[in-house]
Write a protein that holds these residues in place. Structure first.
Motif, PDB file in Angstrom:
ATOM      1  N   GLU A 167       0.842  -1.200   0.000  1.00 50.65           N
ATOM      2  CA  GLU A 167       0.000   0.000   0.000  1.00 50.65           C
ATOM      3  C   GLU A 167       0.875   1.248   0.000  1.00 50.65           C
ATOM      4  O   GLU A 167       1.829   1.342   0.760  1.00 50.65           O
ATOM      5  N   ILE A 168       0.558   2.197  -0.841  1.00 47.76           N
ATOM      6  CA  ILE A 168       1.297   3.467  -0.857  1.00 47.76           C
ATOM      7  C   ILE A 168       0.298   4.604  -0.680  1.00 47.76           C
ATOM      8  O   ILE A 168      -0.189   5.169  -1.664  1.00 47.76           O
ATOM      9  N   VAL A 200      -2.467   4.017  -4.235  1.00 48.59           N
ATOM     10  CA  VAL A 200      -2.047   2.680  -4.645  1.00 48.59           C
ATOM     11  C   VAL A 200      -2.320   1.668  -3.527  1.00 48.59           C
ATOM     12  O   VAL A 200      -1.726   1.738  -2.449  1.00 48.59           O
ATOM     13  N   ASN A 201      -3.257   0.807  -3.786  1.00 48.13           N
ATOM     14  CA  ASN A 201      -3.596  -0.329  -2.910  1.00 48.13           C
ATOM     15  C   ASN A 201      -4.131   0.051  -1.533  1.00 48.13           C
ATOM     16  O   ASN A 201      -4.472  -0.829  -0.745  1.00 48.13           O
TER      17      ASN A 201
END
Lengths: 464, 251
Positions: free
Chosen positions: B90-91, B143-144
């Motif tokens: 995850e970002i 992101v994620n």
């Protein structure tokens, strides 16, 4: 600890008091003289004091500072003024020039809705009752040297009064810019009063014009009345030769809301003291901070939250990235008094340390005297996550950009809490610039960094 | 030959995980690597992608005839190797849009090509997200961040579609997926197949191979490929279980 008589600053105190007393009425003069006496007795902090163990002021205090006690004409300083240019930020801007309030016609004015905005010195003259109700009521002046110093020798600052059930739609932006002259000593004193049900957004920026040395001791008191709402942003971006001591006292009544967000982007030495007294049921506060330190910078955040009554919530989140030889300090203290049942209080300090020469001292601390509360605290110091770096690089993104992206992602958690979109976009820009090492200060305004991101590979601009 | 692995030995913290893997993948092929847990499947994927802690102590990996062992992970990616992660990272704060735009432009730069214009990029994004049946909302998210397991895996295939690698290694892409998500993911992979690229699917279960039909099935056991066969090998393994492999290896 007695103040060292050899400190140049010490030798100037009496002179500064004498030069500045003329701006104030007799009542105020007496208070100032009294505060100075107390200060002399108490002395300025040194490293032997627990609260100052990790922050050494000896370097900062050794210079021959000048307090700007001369009168100045508005026209004379127009050219010198700091032009803030956050695009689309529709804010009412107030400038402090070497700690003095800059105005064209009126030092203080009353809006149609009854709100009063203006110079602190003018407010003392024009609204003495309003001021005396709140002035110096929320500080801990007795044992804090910089509070005493400020009370004794402040020249001016911002005064805001928002009457009952009034919402100031337009944010107010206070800009204190230092520089132009070497060794400027700035002391501003701000008082913000939010009556019941009122709302205010205040953006407070500390900036530098250039690389000239300065010392700022800023103190703000905020009274947040019943059901009132304060949205507060502090942007600290001064040059590496400058020192900033900033104290914010937030006093909250029943069902009030506080959101305060500190963006500490640059500075030689910055110390923030946040004191949040929650004194009415149902009140809530969010206290956030982001600090980015490199070279030999020193950033210190001290946050004290006092829960005096039941059913309140406070949330603290400070995140920092510390590079090179920089040193960051965080001290969080939550006090839950015996009556403050059902308190929800959270405290978090997360750090990324980028070199083995950088240093972080973090001390989260809970002091709880009630038995039915939910409180937590946590502190982390880590490096960039290897798995995340690998993930990003595996997509073809080079190591430097991958690192920057992760640092940005780390910081974004705090940035995303900024509610004013134009400000958030600009801070976002500044943080990105800061992370790639470009941002220190610009000649005019670092907030003008809206230039296209021509060689920033991680283009986070909205392209939708 | 696209990927050529010879006698690959890989250690993590001094512990040898792979001891002599040989694998050849040609353009247009789909390979499946199966095997029990802890046998080195993910290590093989990470070693190909160039993860730092994975030390190659012996053997070689070449991609399009180039030795890639000295290449940084990003350079391997730029050369055309994509790894679909078992646990995508995850970002927060970085949108998928910008993540992909950055990645794509770095890859283009590596090949001396001009970056995509914003319009061209968006068009591509829209096309590719349809491929993995991603709703338009997804692209504005970080992101994620906060994605379900299924969304994360779909997002991996979406990224693969965006970057158009020559070799995609999908590490347990099926784990944690329900049958609908599995079909969507498999469908995406199948649609991305061209005579010029190749896919290596790492999986624990035969189930995925009903949807992504492999040309070759390899069984990795104890750090080595112990059996290679066609798609029927996966079925046989499903029927007989990993015990069967263990006994055959011992025998």
């Amino acid at each position: 600890m007695k103040m060292q008589k050899s400190q140049p600053l010490f030798q100037k105190l009496d002179q500064w008091l004498e030069e500045s007393q003329g701006f104030f009425n007799a009542n105020c003069q007496a208070k100032r003289a009294e505060a100075l006496l107390k200060l002399k007795k108490l002395g300025l902090p040194d490293k032997k004091m627990e609260k100052w163990r990790n922050t050494d002021l000896s370097e900062a205090l050794k210079f021959d500072y000048k307090l700007w006690t001369k009168e100045f004409s508005p026209a004379q300083i127009q050219n010198d003024l700091f032009q803030c240019d956050v695009h689309d930020l529709d804010a009412f801007t107030i400038n402090l020039y070497r700690g003095r309030y800059v105005y064209q016609d009126q030092a203080i004015f009353k809006m149609e809705n009854g709100a009063i905005i203006g110079s602190m010195a003018a407010a003392i003259e024009k609204y003495p009752e309003l001021v005396s109700q709140h002035f110096d009521k929320y500080t801990n002046s007795e044992n804090k040297a910089f509070d005493l110093l400020n009370t004794a020798l402040f020249l001016d600052g911002l005064f805001i009064y928002v009457p009952k059930n009034t919402k100031l739609e337009q944010p107010i932006q206070l800009i204190n810019a230092v520089g132009r002259e070497e060794n400027t000593f700035v002391q501003n004193r701000n008082l913000i009063i939010l009556e019941e049900g009122s709302e205010l957004t205040l953006i407070h920026c500390d900036d530098s014009y250039d690389y000239k040395r300065s010392f700022t001791n800023s103190l703000s008191e905020f009274y947040i009345g019943k059901n009132a709402k304060l949205d507060h942003y502090k942007i600290q971006n001064i040059n590496n030769n400058s020192f900033l001591i900033n104290s914010d006292y937030f006093y909250q009544e029943r069902d009030s809301r506080l959101n305060t967000n500190k963006m500490i982007l640059n500075g030689g030495l910055i110390r923030n003291e946040v004191v949040n007294t929650i004194n009415g049921e149902g009140a809530e506060s969010d206290i956030l901070g982001l600090y980015l330190a490199d070279e030999k910078q020193h950033i210190d955040n001290q946050v004290f939250v006092e829960h005096a009554v039941p059913n309140c919530r406070s949330n603290e989140l400070f995140k920092g990235i510390v590079d090179d030889y920089a040193h960051a300090v965080f001290n969080g203290h939550i006090l839950v008094k015996p009556d403050a049942q059902k308190t929800l209080a959270y405290q978090n300090n997360n750090n990324i340390i980028l070199t083995d020469k950088a240093k972080i001292n973090t001390k989260p601390f809970l002091e709880i005297y009630a038995d039915d509360v939910k409180c937590s605290h946590g502190a982390t110091i880590g490096q960039l996550d290897e798995n995340s770096l690998f993930y990003i690089r595996q997509r073809g993104i080079g190591i430097d950009n991958a690192r920057m992206l992760l640092m940005y992602a780390f910081a974004a958690e705090v940035i995303n809490h900024i509610k004013i979109e134009s400000l958030r976009t600009r801070i976002d820009d500044m943080v990105k610039k800061r992370l790639r090492g470009e941002l220190s200060i610009c000649d005019q305004c670092v907030l003008q960094c809206s230039t296209p991101e021509y060689h920033f590979e991680i283009d986070m601009a909205k392209i939708d | 030959m696209l990927l050529n692995i010879k006698d690959l030995h890989v250690s993590i913290n001094g512990k040898e995980i792979l001891n002599g893997v040989n694998l050849e993948v040609n353009k247009g092929e789909v390979h499946a690597i199966m095997g029990p847990n802890g046998t080195g499947k993910s290590t093989l994927a990470a070693a190909i992608a160039g993860k730092e802690a994975y030390e190659v102590t012996q053997g070689s990996i070449s991609f399009n005839g180039k030795d890639i062992l000295d290449m940084q992970p990003e350079v391997r990616a730029q050369e055309g190797i994509f790894l679909g992660f078992q646990y995508p990272v995850e970002i927060p704060g970085v949108s998928i849009t910008n993540f992909m735009r950055t990645a794509l432009n770095e890859i283009k730069k590596y090949h001396g090509q001009e970056p995509l214009t914003a319009a061209a990029f968006l068009k591509k994004m829209n096309e590719k997200q349809k491929l993995v049946e991603i709703t338009s909302k997804l692209k504005n998210r970080s992101v994620n961040e906060g994605f379900s397991g299924g969304e994360k895996k779909k997002n991996e295939i979406f990224q693969m579609a965006m970057l158009e690698p020559q070799l995609a290694i999908l590490d347990e892409t099926d784990s944690g997926l329900d049958i609908d998500a599995l079909k969507i993911v498999a469908n995406g992979v199948n649609k991305l197949k061209t005579p010029d690229n190749a896919t290596v699917v790492i999986t624990h279960y035969q189930r995925l191979l009903d949807f992504i039909v492999p040309d070759f099935v390899h069984i990795l056991y104890d750090g080595k490929i112990v059996m290679t066969g066609g798609k029927e090998l996966a079925l046989e393994l499903e029927e007989k279980g990993y015990e069967w492999i263990k006994q055959r290896v011992k025998a």
